[in-house]
Design a protein around this motif. Structure first.
Motif, PDB file in Angstrom:
ATOM      1  N   ILE A 123      35.193  32.485  39.459  1.00 19.68           N
ATOM      2  CA  ILE A 123      34.298  33.635  39.645  1.00 19.68           C
ATOM      3  C   ILE A 123      34.664  34.358  40.934  1.00 19.68           C
ATOM      4  N   ALA A 124      34.906  33.605  42.006  1.00 20.85           N
ATOM      5  CA  ALA A 124      35.285  34.211  43.289  1.00 20.85           C
ATOM      6  C   ALA A 124      36.575  35.014  43.159  1.00 20.85           C
ATOM      7  N   PHE A 129      39.280  40.204  42.813  1.00 20.36           N
ATOM      8  CA  PHE A 129      40.145  41.081  42.016  1.00 20.36           C
ATOM      9  C   PHE A 129      39.441  42.416  41.759  1.00 20.36           C
ATOM     10  N   ALA A 130      38.162  42.356  41.422  1.00 24.20           N
ATOM     11  CA  ALA A 130      37.408  43.583  41.131  1.00 24.20           C
ATOM     12  C   ALA A 130      37.394  44.507  42.348  1.00 24.20           C
ATOM     13  N   VAL A 131      37.201  43.942  43.539  1.00 24.35           N
ATOM     14  CA  VAL A 131      37.183  44.760  44.757  1.00 24.35           C
ATOM     15  C   VAL A 131      38.580  45.290  45.058  1.00 24.35           C
ATOM     16  N   LEU A 177      29.646  38.562  49.639  1.00 22.25           N
ATOM     17  CA  LEU A 177      30.852  39.339  49.366  1.00 22.25           C
ATOM     18  C   LEU A 177      31.899  39.122  50.459  1.00 22.25           C
ATOM     19  N   VAL A 178      31.476  39.118  51.705  1.00 22.43           N
ATOM     20  CA  VAL A 178      32.401  38.870  52.823  1.00 22.43           C
ATOM     21  C   VAL A 178      33.028  37.491  52.684  1.00 22.43           C
ATOM     22  N   GLU A 179      32.214  36.506  52.316  1.00 20.43           N
ATOM     23  CA  GLU A 179      32.699  35.143  52.125  1.00 20.43           C
ATOM     24  C   GLU A 179      33.747  35.089  51.007  1.00 20.43           C
ATOM     25  N   LEU A 181      35.565  37.571  49.787  1.00 22.82           N
ATOM     26  CA  LEU A 181      36.769  38.331  50.147  1.00 22.82           C
ATOM     27  C   LEU A 181      37.595  37.602  51.195  1.00 22.82           C
ATOM     28  N   GLY A 182      36.953  36.833  52.034  1.00 20.27           N
ATOM     29  CA  GLY A 182      37.672  36.094  53.078  1.00 20.27           C
ATOM     30  C   GLY A 182      38.296  34.807  52.586  1.00 20.27           C
ATOM     31  N   ALA A 183      37.957  34.401  51.368  1.00 19.63           N
ATOM     32  CA  ALA A 183      38.432  33.124  50.822  1.00 19.63           C
ATOM     33  C   ALA A 183      39.814  33.239  50.194  1.00 19.63           C
ATOM     34  N   ALA A 184      40.465  34.366  50.347  1.00 19.90           N
ATOM     35  CA  ALA A 184      41.774  34.563  49.695  1.00 19.90           C
ATOM     36  C   ALA A 184      42.835  33.663  50.249  1.00 19.90           C
TER      37      ALA A 184
END
Length: 184
Positions: A123-124, A129-131, A177-179, A181-184
């Protein structure tokens, strides 16, 4: 008057307008499959009902989050069941379907052709990907269908026709959302 968000025939019919919109956006072209989030079942039951009016009915695929899969567990049990709630990025899909479910359980059981279960990390990835690629903020529950495709959990078994992935909802806390996006 209490109106269920998923187990009310008028709500289900209203959510079915998404199926009509899919028809409009595909300009009469064949639709081979529709993947949509599955929680209480109203959304996918409505879409499936509207899509059943098409000449060639597409395959309907319900996608559940592993930590919010009470409808899937109910379908597998053959009756509505309860599950303990768990933390999930797909919090919009969390909760029960009601042991006294009157409409959505039967409709999901009868109209959904296939079920896919996605993990929190999948899901993350879909939210990210969507962003990054689609320039859309999509909440976890709304990203589960995309997660199934990106993770390779569902491959189109159809030779012809569009594959429609329903993305629903952008209600995600800024910190989440920040979490993600930062998990990449």
């Amino acid at each position: 008057v209490y109106v269920s968000a998923y187990d009310d025939p008028w709500v289900i019919a209203g959510q079915g307008t998404i199926g009509l919109e899919i028809g409009d956006q595909t300009d009469g072209r064949a639709v081979g499959a529709v993947l949509a989030p599955l929680s209480g079942g109203g959304l996918i039951a409505g879409i499936a009902g509207a899509m059943s009016e098409r000449e060639a009915r597409p395959r309907i695929v319900g996608v559940s989050a592993e930590h919010a899969a009470v409808m899937l567990a109910s379908v597998r049990a053959g009756r509505p069941v309860e599950l303990p709630e768990e933390d999930t990025l797909a919090n919009a899909l969390a909760g029960g379907i009601g042991l006294d479910n009157r409409y959505s359980f039967d409709l999901v059981r009868d109209r959904v052709d296939e079920h896919v279960l996605v993990t929190e990390s999948q899901i993350a990835v879909a939210m990210r990907f969507a962003v990054e690629r689609l320039h859309m903020v999509v909440e976890g529950g709304g990203a589960v269908a995309l997660a199934a495709v990106l993770a390779g959990l569902w491959d189109p078994p159809v030779a012809d026709g569009a594959v429609v992935i329903v993305l629903s909802g952008g209600n995600v806390a800024a910190g989440t959302l920040v979490e993600v996006l930062g998990a990449a």
